[in-house]
Motif scaffolding. Sequence first.
Motif, PDB file in Angstrom:
ATOM      1  N   TRP A   5      -4.237 -10.052  17.254  1.00 16.41           N
ATOM      2  CA  TRP A   5      -3.203 -10.151  18.289  1.00 16.41           C
ATOM      3  C   TRP A   5      -2.190  -9.023  18.118  1.00 16.41           C
ATOM      4  N   ILE A  20      -0.787 -10.902  22.915  1.00 18.10           N
ATOM      5  CA  ILE A  20      -2.147 -10.853  23.458  1.00 18.10           C
ATOM      6  C   ILE A  20      -3.104 -11.120  22.313  1.00 18.10           C
ATOM      7  N   LEU A 343      -9.766 -10.317  29.885  1.00 16.21           N
ATOM      8  CA  LEU A 343      -8.344 -10.618  29.770  1.00 16.21           C
ATOM      9  C   LEU A 343      -7.675 -10.089  31.034  1.00 16.21           C
ATOM     10  N   ILE A 345      -4.734  -8.871  33.003  1.00 15.53           N
ATOM     11  CA  ILE A 345      -3.452  -8.272  32.645  1.00 15.53           C
ATOM     12  C   ILE A 345      -2.567  -8.171  33.892  1.00 15.53           C
ATOM     13  N   THR A 353       1.651  -9.451  30.511  1.00 16.52           N
ATOM     14  CA  THR A 353       1.058 -10.675  29.987  1.00 16.52           C
ATOM     15  C   THR A 353      -0.457 -10.637  30.170  1.00 16.52           C
ATOM     16  N   ALA A 354      -1.144 -11.481  29.417  1.00 17.51           N
ATOM     17  CA  ALA A 354      -2.604 -11.583  29.501  1.00 17.51           C
ATOM     18  C   ALA A 354      -3.003 -13.041  29.634  1.00 17.51           C
TER      19      ALA A 354
END
Length: 382
Positions: A5, A20, A343, A345, A353-354
């Motif tokens: 992360w 993330i 993911l 985005i 953010t994801a």
Amino acid sequence: MFIDWIEYENKTTGQIIERIEFQRLNLLVGPSAAGKTQILKVLSEFLQVAAYGRAIYSACRFRIGFQMNENSYADDGAVRSVQWEIETGEAYTMQGENERPAHQIISERLTSGHEELFSRREEEIKIQDYDRIPAIAKDKSILYVFQGNKPFDSIAEDMRLVASLFKQGVAFEPIPVKWVGDLVKAFQDTKQPSEDFRFHMLAESVMPIGVDIHLAKMHMNDLFDAFLMDVQDVFPEIEMIDIYPSAVYPGKYVIRVQIDGRWIEQQDISSGMLRTMWIFALLHFRCRHTTILFDELENSLGVNCLDSVVERIRMKAAEEGTQFILTSHHPYIINQIPTADWLLISQYKGIITAQKAADVGIGKTSRDQFVDLLNYMLRQRR
């Protein structure tokens, strides 16, 4: 190195990357300006800070959690979790008035599990098993300064193995003749002539990809043959790949390919052929127990390249110890990668953010997954 992360805040611009979390294969998708490339840039920047001593040119906070394999070449090696965090404050001029001002590191911390390996707060520095600590430059990470000492040597080494955007930026630069001579001699003189050791020399280095191709051809025949077969699968007309003294750049080598018995130099090779060779070279020469970043994977790739490139990335991602974080806007690439590896985005008021595709209902069927993504992005714009 397997990245678990990251978190990031740029205190100068106000941009934030909320936490993330990554897995083995990660396809970052979303509209333009959502922050996909910025995520890769931030990762690449801070890997340089830790492994190569790069200064930080903004007031910011960065945190990363990652896993290390204690043996870079053993699939069953012990794995440990590490967390590194760093924060910068005021800018100051390092060496001269015309220098770009770096930002002072005001805090830094490295932990492994519940064990604190070092901490730094302003001028106060504590390092495990060190009673006397030398002065450390205000703009240099402790990880970089102590990278020659245990246990920091293996952490910095893992970071150098990552194929970041920084490494990829030099992929096709002409190669000074002296570099080639010195590296060939290093390969020949090493007291550990195993393929793993030589692979490590390639993967840890920051140099044009032609050097990898040349040294693998000379010293790691099986590895080179597998690379050449992959390239020939896409471009069957290629008979051989090597580097050669350039007719355009005196005193330097460039990549060349042999087609129908005729050698073609790098400046006359198509961008799609070069990029395909570069991707396959990374996959074969630089991706054992590490992470590879690809920004806009489809750039310069023709339809004849996409199948093989995506297939081999998925195969490598399925192998133990290989992680990919990539971006793409191309429908074919997006559809060829399972939604479980997406993911999504987005960016709102500077906050990136994801989300996982499943969390927003994308990809219930492969036929609908790209349409679902388009609809999701349209909703995000409203």
